[in-house]
Design a protein around this motif. Structure first.
Motif, mmCIF file in Angstrom:
data_model
loop_
_atom_site.group_PDB
_atom_site.id
_atom_site.type_symbol
_atom_site.label_atom_id
_atom_site.label_comp_id
_atom_site.label_asym_id
_atom_site.label_seq_id
_atom_site.Cartn_x
_atom_site.Cartn_y
_atom_site.Cartn_z
ATOM 1 N N HIS A 1 -7.191 26.220 0.566
ATOM 2 C CA HIS A 1 -8.159 26.598 -0.512
ATOM 3 C C HIS A 1 -7.901 27.077 -1.754
ATOM 4 C CE1 HIS A 1 -8.977 28.666 4.002
ATOM 5 N NE2 HIS A 1 -9.043 27.262 3.893
ATOM 6 N N GLY A 2 -8.284 26.008 -2.509
ATOM 7 C CA GLY A 2 -7.864 26.137 -3.905
ATOM 8 C C GLY A 2 -6.417 25.887 -4.386
ATOM 9 N N GLY A 3 -5.436 25.583 -3.532
ATOM 10 C CA GLY A 3 -4.321 25.179 -3.989
ATOM 11 C C GLY A 3 -4.064 23.655 -4.066
ATOM 12 N N ASP A 4 -3.104 23.157 -3.622
ATOM 13 C CA ASP A 4 -2.659 21.704 -3.725
ATOM 14 C C ASP A 4 -3.487 20.933 -2.421
ATOM 15 O OD1 ASP A 4 -1.604 19.049 -4.119
ATOM 16 O OD2 ASP A 4 0.573 19.802 -3.741
ATOM 17 N N VAL A 5 -4.175 19.867 -2.977
ATOM 18 C CA VAL A 5 -5.002 19.221 -2.012
ATOM 19 C C VAL A 5 -4.628 17.766 -1.707
ATOM 20 C CG1 VAL A 5 -6.999 20.901 -2.193
ATOM 21 C CG2 VAL A 5 -6.757 18.933 -3.612
ATOM 22 N N ARG B 1 -3.105 32.803 -2.511
ATOM 23 C CA ARG B 1 -3.887 33.976 -2.248
ATOM 24 C C ARG B 1 -5.188 34.057 -1.572
ATOM 25 N NH1 ARG B 1 -8.225 34.133 -5.363
ATOM 26 N NH2 ARG B 1 -8.336 32.600 -7.164
ATOM 27 N N GLN B 2 -5.522 32.742 -1.296
ATOM 28 C CA GLN B 2 -6.998 32.353 -0.612
ATOM 29 C C GLN B 2 -6.620 32.111 0.892
ATOM 30 O OE1 GLN B 2 -10.277 31.253 -1.553
ATOM 31 N NE2 GLN B 2 -10.203 31.361 -3.899
ATOM 32 N N ALA C 1 -16.392 30.218 0.700
ATOM 33 C CA ALA C 1 -15.184 31.456 1.383
ATOM 34 C C ALA C 1 -16.009 31.900 2.680
ATOM 35 C CB ALA C 1 -15.154 32.411 0.459
ATOM 36 N N LEU D 1 -15.682 28.996 5.347
ATOM 37 C CA LEU D 1 -14.186 28.918 5.843
ATOM 38 C C LEU D 1 -13.988 30.279 6.858
ATOM 39 C CD1 LEU D 1 -12.434 28.117 2.488
ATOM 40 C CD2 LEU D 1 -12.041 26.667 4.437
ATOM 41 N N THR E 1 -9.652 20.437 3.347
ATOM 42 C CA THR E 1 -9.943 21.977 2.605
ATOM 43 C C THR E 1 -10.604 22.856 3.755
ATOM 44 O OG1 THR E 1 -9.972 21.083 0.628
ATOM 45 C CG2 THR E 1 -10.627 23.260 0.669
#
Lengths: 372, 372
Positions: free
Chosen positions: A19-23, A55-56, A183, A186, A220
């Motif tokens: 979530h929010g990182g490298d996709v 962090r997510q 969020a 998820l 994701t």
């Protein structure tokens, strides 16, 4: 963090819900997997580093729990056809279409994923249900923003899970809440790891963009299946069907009155929606395609069933007034995946969602004629 | 918080971008507005309370700055036709279609919003451009997750804003990053408050769900315009067109090869995409509809222009290989909104995005034949 074996770390590296990182990455990642497996120590360091840095990722343990589902099968794994016509009652675990469940260990000790439609079939048999509950929170009916929506839908999931073989959140309702809505979605997905989640998103864009949507939905958001729109044609749809362990339901004949405007245009002696069914059949090499056919139009359900054995998702039951019996009789062909009936508002706003889901389940089963 | 007049507080109450909070309301909110305006003191308290309680509203001042745009016009405000055919060069601020810009004060001292297509026309004249830059971050090309995507696209916005009359983020690329992607998109939108943002989302669902998508796009994300898919028909599209001050581009003939599969099916002597153009015309009572027509198919652009004067959005230029000159000549009809040309990858990954945008702007202007 709890100690885990090497295999689970590998699955995290390949396609964890990041979530929010490298996709980066996509359905071809099994190649990279085979390359990196040789060096487990280095790999383990990388994975732990990535988890700590995200962090997510609220519940690190969930990643391991769902890891197996997230690995994409190598091309040399057996393919499962989505077009079986077995009788539901007579089949048990010996169903050859379920063989992947008990297949011998693949090379390199990889965890083999179970394809969406096979999970759906197995769960449908196990729980004796064809019901799918839609998780569509409406801020006009649920107080408290995204947190309220999550709380409400979590409660619905807990109450109804035993009566369903799938949950179907519609993306629109979660998007209303902005970043908090994503969020919450998820978190909601984590509530029922044993039940497939189908994201009703009706995405349809050109190939490059559709690849991004597929990453968003299957990577994701870690969804097991999704709905897509056929207006952009086969190159668009193929970006979703490449994920062979996920289910892809193509809009065919929708449940709303406006469906007539475009879907019923006649071309070459048949309506556009029948052309779409043929198009979808042609893309079903991996057996991971289904069709969305509204329960509000039983005659069209029957017409489409005459030309294809693809699994159907039937929305429109309940608040939309669909005729459950007629639609189910027209859709059902003995395959437990042939007739997934979706209801949302009538269940999630019922005073007793469990009772409503149970009654609907029984009504659907009765209509199939194979379960009393 | 800075002191403000009563009018600005009112606009905040009606339709502020409320990320994660209460997302009720919609295009009918002007009724509520007229009712509450009688009691400004109570109102002010409520608004301040809501802002203070919204932890996601990072820049409270931005709400005031964009407030005017967010009020929906009352039905008795003058409607603006999107189908003018004025010559671009000869028109100045005296263009009667721009009269809303200098209209006398409406009753109750409300701030009157400028409709999307009129903002687009005004900006196109002011900046002498028909270019729209697509903001589609690709994690394979941009490091650093959602934060990296935001940084990259912010830089593109700063460098290219003077050469464009619109920015077009595609939802898919931001969805890849999960909740952080949506937060980044909200921040990006704040980067260029003077330029309209068009969310390329190609949404299409049944009416109840489409209402939720419209809230997400026009409310939560505060977008000025959006693309929608016509597969579900008029009742679906109407949920977006009800927002009369926003622009709604309906997919007609897309820029990808697969467009032929469904859009080119012949029905009653004409292809499906022409039926869609007619359908869109029929929903254009508020003058807020346009069509998406791919620049990769100039012959189809010309065919659609023959049957409608609706504004076109032309994607497919640059990386997709669209023929700019032919497509622009076929689309342009003298209305500055008639031919909005979108390019994404060729601009946002150029070593000098400003130079690339400027060159493309000049190439497009040359093709219209009205600007050297």
């Amino acid at each position: 963090m709890q100690e885990r074996g090497g295999v689970e770390e590998i699955t995290v590296l390949v396609d964890k819900p990041d979530h929010g990182g490298d996709v980066r990455g996509g359905p071809g990642d099994h190649v990279e997997l085979r390359e990196v497996v040789a060096d487990e120590c280095r790999l383990e360091d990388e994975v732990l580093g990535r988890i700590a840095g995200d962090r997510q990722l609220r519940k690190a343990d969930d990643v391991g729990a769902r890891g197996a589902r997230l690995v994409h099968p190598a091309d040399d794994q057996p393919r499962i056809s989505g077009q079986v016509t077995d009788g539901w009652v007579d089949l048990g675990e010996s169903n050859p279409h379920n063989s992947i469940l008990t297949a011998p260990s693949p090379p390199l000790g990889l965890v083999v994923p179970v394809a969406y439609f096979d999970r759906l079939r197995a769960l449908s048999r196990e729980r004796h249900t064809l019901l799918c509950v839609g998780l569509d929170p409406d801020p006009d009916r649920i107080e408290g923003g995204a947190a309220g929506a999550l709380r409400h839908c979590r409660d619905v999931v807990r109450q109804t899970e035993e009566h369903v073989c799938c949950f179907k959140p519609n993306s629109a309702f979660w998007e209303q809440y902005g970043p908090d809505g994503w969020a919450a979605l998820l978190e909601l997905r984590d509530e029922a790891p044993d039940t497939p989640f189908l994201l009703d998103a009706k995405r349809g864009d050109m190939d490059n963009t559709m690849r991004a949507y597929a990453r968003a939905v299957f990577g994701t958001l870690a969804m097991d299946a999704a709905t897509v729109s056929p207006y952009l044609g086969s190159d668009s749809l193929r970006e979703f069907t490449r994920y062979e362990d996920r289910g892809v339901y193509v809009l065919c004949r929708t449940s709303n009155p406006g469906a007539r405007d475009v879907q019923h245009l006649e071309s070459g002696g048949k309506p556009v929606f029948e052309h779409v069914a043929v198009l979808a059949e042609g893309l079903n090499g991996a057996g991971n395609i289904g069709l969305v056919v509204g329960a509000t139009a039983p005659a069209e359900v029957a017409a489409i069933r005459r030309i294809t054995a693809l699994p159907f998702l039937l929305p429109g039951v309940g608040a939309q007034g669909g005729d459950v019996e007629s639609a189910v009789r027209a859709a059902w062909n003995g395959d437990p995946a042939s007739c997934l009936v979706a209801a949302s508002r009538s269940v999630i706003y019922a005073s007793k969602p469990a009772r409503e889901a149970e009654a609907l389940k029984a009504q659907i089963n009765l209509a199939t004629g194979v379960r009393a």
